[in-house]
Design a protein around this motif. Structure first.
Motif, mmCIF file in Angstrom:
data_model
loop_
_atom_site.group_PDB
_atom_site.id
_atom_site.type_symbol
_atom_site.label_atom_id
_atom_site.label_comp_id
_atom_site.label_asym_id
_atom_site.label_seq_id
_atom_site.Cartn_x
_atom_site.Cartn_y
_atom_site.Cartn_z
ATOM 1 N N GLY A 234 -0.725 6.064 -8.449
ATOM 2 C CA GLY A 234 -1.368 5.710 -7.187
ATOM 3 C C GLY A 234 -1.830 4.264 -7.071
ATOM 4 N N ARG A 235 -1.368 3.408 -7.951
ATOM 5 C CA ARG A 235 -1.787 2.002 -7.896
ATOM 6 C C ARG A 235 -0.785 1.125 -8.644
ATOM 7 N NH1 ARG A 235 -3.721 0.243 -12.851
ATOM 8 N NH2 ARG A 235 -4.198 1.894 -14.340
ATOM 9 N N LYS B 165 0.823 4.012 -3.009
ATOM 10 C CA LYS B 165 0.487 5.404 -2.700
ATOM 11 C C LYS B 165 1.550 6.370 -3.257
ATOM 12 C CE LYS B 165 0.646 6.846 1.483
ATOM 13 N NZ LYS B 165 0.757 6.398 2.833
ATOM 14 N N GLU C 292 0.836 -1.216 0.000
ATOM 15 C CA GLU C 292 0.000 0.000 0.000
ATOM 16 C C GLU C 292 0.865 1.259 0.000
ATOM 17 O OE1 GLU C 292 -2.706 -0.565 3.250
ATOM 18 O OE2 GLU C 292 -3.907 -1.999 2.097
ATOM 19 N N HIS C 293 1.959 1.211 0.765
ATOM 20 C CA HIS C 293 2.874 2.350 0.826
ATOM 21 C C HIS C 293 3.475 2.613 -0.562
ATOM 22 C CE1 HIS C 293 6.200 4.870 2.263
ATOM 23 N NE2 HIS C 293 6.982 4.116 1.536
#
Ligand code: NDP
Length: 264
Positions: free
Chosen positions: A226-227, A221, A217-218
């Motif tokens: 963003g993915r 982000k 996730e870090h």
């Protein structure tokens, strides 16, 4: 180009995809099948590889068959290519995609750990590319080879938010195959054999599923998009490199990494 628009048609061309039974490789298999190609998938040990490959063939109405072969075994790769060429060929294109990683601090790596990574990611790619090039040179016919490298060929991506743990042998193996790509492209250009590399960023596959969820996730982000990418988002470049629209493209490394930054 037809008046209907830009289409890539690989009808009846035989394309070999190593590691084509799951992850990014399966996305390549599906894309070339959808473009009409006959597909030969090479896998190592997945029990469902035969079924997965046959399903793709049925879905797109093309011939598709899975072949078990360890790409790090030179003789097995040469034999498998001959078999594929006889049964499904002539082989027109190859995606040397199979790859592995071992994530451990460099100080704890054993000889077997780094031998394993290099055997598959470097020698496996070389074995695959050379098996195809041998066939094409014998019959005086060119072809297209794609190597799945990685953004790791250029950057040191940390696998942990808090520690400097990287994947030193994975990263350096990818730097090796990106360089190999340029060398083979130069050496085989006289035979009309093109060699290019696709270098993905983070892609949602079994390889990244093993990352710690918080780290994943870090990293996501911090990416400009963003993915992480979906496997099918790698496939467009492969279709282009296998097609008649890329006849002057060789020795290139194409990054599909969502504009990842060096600090990843
Ligand atoms: P997966 O772990 O999902 O799949 C790996 C594939 O490689 C499987 O099909 C596996 O076969 C095959 N394979 C592994 N070792 C061998 C071997 N010795 N002989 C034959 N086949 C073998 O990987 P990904 O889809 O994530 O990665 C595909 C490629 O993309 C790799 O080269 C990887 O390094 C690269 N890459 C991946 C990224 C990511 O974020 N996922 C990012 C950048 C690059 P089996 O199923 O039988 O085990």
């Amino acid at each position: 180009m037809s008046k209907q628009g830009f289409t890539i048609d690989l009808t009846s061309k035989c394309i070999v995809v190593t590691g084509g039974n799951r992850g990014i490789g399966l996305a390549f298999t599906r894309a070339v099948a959808q473009a009409g190609a006959t597909v030969a998938v090479i896998y190592r040990s997945s029990k469902d590889a035969v079924e997965v490959t046959e399903k793709v063939g049925k879905e797109f109405g093309v011939k598709a068959k899975a072949y078990q072969c360890d790409v790090s075994d030179t003789n097995a790769v040469n034999d498998t290519f001959k078999k594929i060429d006889e049964e499904m060929g002539p082989i027109a294109g190859v995606i040397a995609n199979a790859g592995v990683s071992v994530v451990k601090p460099a100080l704890d790596m054993s000889y077997d750990d780094y031998k394993y990574v290099y055997d598959v990611n470097v020698f496996g790619v070389f074995n695959t590319a050379r098996a195809a090039a041998k066939l094409w040179k014998e019959r005086n016919h060119g072809g297209s080879i794609i190597i799945t490298s990685s953004m790791s060929s250029q950057i040191i991506n940390k696998t942990s938010e808090t520690s400097p743990l990287t994947q030193v042998f994975y990263n350096s193996s990818k730097a090796a195959v990106s360089n190999l790509c340029k060398g083979l492209a130069a050496e085989w250009a006289p035979y009309n054999i093109r060699v290019n590399a696709i270098s993905p960023g983070y892609v949602l596959t079994d390889q990244t599923a093993h990352m710690d969820k918080n780290i994943r996730e870090h990293q996501a982000k911090n990416l400009p998009l963003g993915r992480f990418a979906e496997p099918h988002e790698m496939a467009g470049q492969a279709l282009l490199l296998l097609s008649e629209y890329s006849t002057y493209m060789t020795g290139g490394e194409y990054f599909i990494d969502g504009a990842v930054e060096n600090s990843q």
